[in-house]
Design a protein around this motif. Structure first.
Motif, PDB file in Angstrom:
ATOM      1  N   ILE A  24       0.837  -1.205   0.000  1.00 19.37           N
ATOM      2  CA  ILE A  24       0.000   0.000   0.000  1.00 19.37           C
ATOM      3  C   ILE A  24       0.872   1.256   0.000  1.00 19.37           C
ATOM      4  N   GLY A  25       1.944   1.237   0.807  1.00 17.56           N
ATOM      5  CA  GLY A  25       2.834   2.392   0.856  1.00 17.56           C
ATOM      6  C   GLY A  25       3.459   2.702  -0.488  1.00 17.56           C
ATOM      7  N   THR A  26       3.856   1.667  -1.234  1.00 21.23           N
ATOM      8  CA  THR A  26       4.475   1.886  -2.547  1.00 21.23           C
ATOM      9  C   THR A  26       3.463   2.396  -3.560  1.00 21.23           C
ATOM     10  N   ILE A  27       2.258   1.824  -3.559  1.00 25.16           N
ATOM     11  CA  ILE A  27       1.218   2.248  -4.503  1.00 25.16           C
ATOM     12  C   ILE A  27       0.807   3.695  -4.242  1.00 25.16           C
ATOM     13  N   VAL A  28       0.534   4.000  -2.974  1.00 28.46           N
ATOM     14  CA  VAL A  28       0.138   5.372  -2.633  1.00 28.46           C
ATOM     15  C   VAL A  28       1.293   6.340  -2.897  1.00 28.46           C
ATOM     16  N   GLY A  29       2.516   5.909  -2.568  1.00 21.23           N
ATOM     17  CA  GLY A  29       3.681   6.746  -2.828  1.00 21.23           C
ATOM     18  C   GLY A  29       3.857   7.026  -4.310  1.00 21.23           C
ATOM     19  N   LEU A  30       3.608   6.018  -5.147  1.00 27.90           N
ATOM     20  CA  LEU A  30       3.687   6.210  -6.603  1.00 27.90           C
ATOM     21  C   LEU A  30       2.631   7.203  -7.063  1.00 27.90           C
ATOM     22  N   ALA A  31       1.411   7.070  -6.515  1.00 23.10           N
ATOM     23  CA  ALA A  31       0.337   8.003  -6.883  1.00 23.10           C
ATOM     24  C   ALA A  31       0.701   9.430  -6.489  1.00 23.10           C
ATOM     25  N   ILE A  32       1.294   9.586  -5.302  1.00 22.69           N
ATOM     26  CA  ILE A  32       1.735  10.911  -4.853  1.00 22.69           C
ATOM     27  C   ILE A  32       2.807  11.454  -5.796  1.00 22.69           C
ATOM     28  N   GLY A  33       3.752  10.596  -6.150  1.00 20.63           N
ATOM     29  CA  GLY A  33       4.824  11.012  -7.044  1.00 20.63           C
ATOM     30  C   GLY A  33       4.314  11.437  -8.409  1.00 20.63           C
ATOM     31  N   LEU A  34       3.360  10.671  -8.950  1.00 22.15           N
ATOM     32  CA  LEU A  34       2.788  11.019 -10.259  1.00 22.15           C
ATOM     33  C   LEU A  34       2.028  12.328 -10.196  1.00 22.15           C
ATOM     34  N   ALA A  35       1.231  12.510  -9.134  1.00 27.21           N
ATOM     35  CA  ALA A  35       0.430  13.733  -9.008  1.00 27.21           C
ATOM     36  C   ALA A  35       1.334  14.967  -8.887  1.00 27.21           C
ATOM     37  N   ILE A  36       2.344  14.873  -8.038  1.00 28.19           N
ATOM     38  CA  ILE A  36       3.247  16.011  -7.862  1.00 28.19           C
ATOM     39  C   ILE A  36       4.087  16.231  -9.113  1.00 28.19           C
ATOM     40  N   GLY A  37       4.489  15.128  -9.761  1.00 30.45           N
ATOM     41  CA  GLY A  37       5.270  15.243 -10.992  1.00 30.45           C
ATOM     42  C   GLY A  37       4.510  15.977 -12.077  1.00 30.45           C
ATOM     43  N   VAL A  38       3.219  15.647 -12.229  1.00 32.78           N
ATOM     44  CA  VAL A  38       2.390  16.328 -13.228  1.00 32.78           C
ATOM     45  C   VAL A  38       2.247  17.802 -12.865  1.00 32.78           C
ATOM     46  N   PHE A  39       2.023  18.075 -11.578  1.00 40.83           N
ATOM     47  CA  PHE A  39       1.842  19.466 -11.143  1.00 40.83           C
ATOM     48  C   PHE A  39       3.103  20.295 -11.384  1.00 40.83           C
ATOM     49  N   ARG A  40       4.256  19.737 -11.058  1.00 45.81           N
ATOM     50  CA  ARG A  40       5.494  20.505 -11.147  1.00 45.81           C
ATOM     51  C   ARG A  40       5.920  20.783 -12.590  1.00 45.81           C
TER      52      ARG A  40
END
Length: 520
Positions: free
Chosen positions: A305-321
């Protein structure tokens, strides 16, 4: 800054519904290691008056546990043991995760600055534990340990007593007595300073050990020798606790300790029918496979769960930045502000160890805001946001690796930034960062071991419990190492299979497109 960050985390956790306000109930939560026999230990049933350990199907027993039962009865509560690492006991108390510390703790001046203490419920006698065949086995005075490598537990007065051994080498303090026994058995140290009940336990558990009581012993203050119950300074029940302690005479204390020494778990490796290393491993697995399996399951749950949620966080922030700056002044300001906050988040969680993050988030939110996180949800949250900080940079690198011409082509076709990311960029990024994501998954499987500091019953926590029960540390941790290897090896192979399938699908799609173009 620390206060601001804790406030942000608390608000997020309340929003997600992962916390509740700390409330009183029918339980008296007692914090202890449950790994310091005969004061406290872990066992698999409730025999001999053992008490349930919170969050597990196991029980704790020992001198401290029996004292805790009498205290709980005086207060009209049911005792419940919260198994906690030594270094986490005081933070757990001050953050209201536990109600009291009953763990063989001395009321030193440093600790009194943070917490209050009851009257003494036992007086300890410092001794040394050595190997029976060592040159220090017949020591009678402090000077006899000249040249010896000596240690003790981190954060206890026993470690400072080493300074009274002339010529002794003061080794680095260790986390618990289980580690010290391993070090002594392996010859890493020559002796460790302990208390008489623990040394008697170690001597009975391992025939290679010997307790040394010196004719000319340590100079110990009354404050250090006393063992008391740790409580919060605003806890008004200390008078009742002292009344319960005063009702236990010195003779009753000695009789109770003698009984606990007899009832403590014995070392299974002393069995004549279980002498070989591999047969000992087989016995440990046979007797504890369910406990180890539950620990492995919790490790996998948190890391997945930590890896999946962490990946989702990374993708969301990556798109935003990577989004273009808005021409609207207000929106542009908000973009910059959010970008600044995200940069702080990334730098903090990449620049601090997960064990520190766990202590601050789990205990800090409770101490600062009175919020009570479920420890499993807290563990998932901690791993997720830690992984997210790393995945953000991995995703950013993946996006920057995509040819700029594809962005320009998408813009020429009238696609928005979100459409470009969703349909063109992110599919390529996900494939490109899959190896790095797999590496983060493997790291998370191993890093969950630090979560035992907040009492999460993961694989390392379960394995350490088994080791303290069986006294077979090398055998038990060999099993734990094998289980970790199986988990990481399996995950690595599954991810490589997924990579090959994605590459094959990409190749097939490209081949079909070429055939279509040739037909036209």
């Amino acid at each position: 800054m620390k206060k601001i960050l804790l406030t942000v985390f608390a608000g997020l956790l309340v929003t997600l519904g992962l916390v509740k306000t700390v409330e009183a109930d029918e339980y008296l939560r007692i914090g202890m290691e449950a790994a310091y026999a005969p004061f406290n230990w872990t066992q698999d049933d409730d025999s001999n008056g053992a008490v349930k350990i919170d969050g597990t199907n196991q029980y704790a027993n020992g001198y401290d546990v029996q004292i805790a039962k009498q205290i709980a009865e005086k207060l009209g509560k049911e005792p419940l043991i919260v198994k906690t690492k030594w270094e986490g006991l005081v933070p757990a108390l001050t953050s209201s995760k536990i109600d009291m510390i009953i763990a063989g703790m001395s009321p030193t001046a440093e600790r009194k600055k943070e917490i209050a203490f009851s009257n003494s419920y036992y007086t300890s006698e410092p001794v040394l534990l050595v190997k029976k065949d060592s040159t220090y086995a017949n020591a009678t005075s402090l000077t006899d340990f000249n040249g010896a490598k000596v240690t003790s537990q981190q954060g206890v007065y026993l470690y400072d007593l080493i300074n009274q051994l002339p010529g002794a080498s003061k080794e680095t303090a260790m986390g618990d007595f289980a580690q010290m026994r391993q070090a002594l058995e392996a010859g890493v140290i020559d002796a460790y300073v302990s208390e008489r009940p623990e040394a008697l336990t170690a001597e009975a558990a391992n025939s290679n050990f010997k307790m040394v009581q010196l004719d000319t012993g340590f100079d110990v203050s009354e404050e250090d020798a006393a063992i008391a119950i740790g409580m919060r300074k605003d806890d008004t029940r200390i008078t009742q606790v002292n009344e319960a302690i005063s009702a236990i005479s010195t003779e009753q204390q000695i009789a109770l300790m003698d009984r606990m020494i007899k009832e403590q778990p014995a070392e299974s490796s002393n069995s004549e029918t279980d002498t070989s290393f591999f047969s000992q491993i087989a016995t440990i697995l046979s007797n504890n496979w369910q406990q180890l399996l539950r620990g492995a399951g919790m490790t996998l749950l948190i890391s997945i769960i930590g890896t999946i949620v962490g990946l989702a966080i990374g993708l969301a922030i990556g798109v935003f930045r990577t989004a273009p700056q808005s021409k609207n002044t207000t929106v542009s300001f908000l973009q910059k502000l959010l970008g600044w906050i995200l940069n702080i988040y990334i730098e903090i969680f990449r620049g601090t160890p997960m064990i520190v993050q766990a202590m601050v988030i789990y205990y800090g939110t409770a101490q600062a805001f009175g919020l009570n996180l479920d420890r499993t949800l807290a563990a998932i949250f901690i791993v997720s946001i830690n992984t997210g900080a790393y995945m953000t940079e991995i995703v950013r690198g993946g996006i920057l690796a995509v040819d700029k011409g594809q962005f320009e082509a998408a813009t020429a076709l009238g696609m928005t930034h979100n459409q470009t990311m969703h349909k063109i960029v992110l599919p390529q990024v996900i494939r490109n960062i899959l190896p790095a994501t797999g590496n983060e998954f493997v790291i998370n499987i191993k890093d969950t071991s630090v979560l035992n500091v907040i009492s999460v019953v993961e694989l390392y926590f379960s394995g350490n419990t088994v080791a303290t029960q069986t006294y077979q540390y090398f055998q038990t941790f060999t099993i734990i190492a094998i289980i970790y290897f199986i988990l990481t090896f399996t995950v690595t192979r599954i991810l490589r299979f997924i990579e090959k399938r994605m590459d094959m699908d990409t190749y097939t799609t490209g081949a079909n497109q070429m055939q279509t173009e040739e037909l036209h």
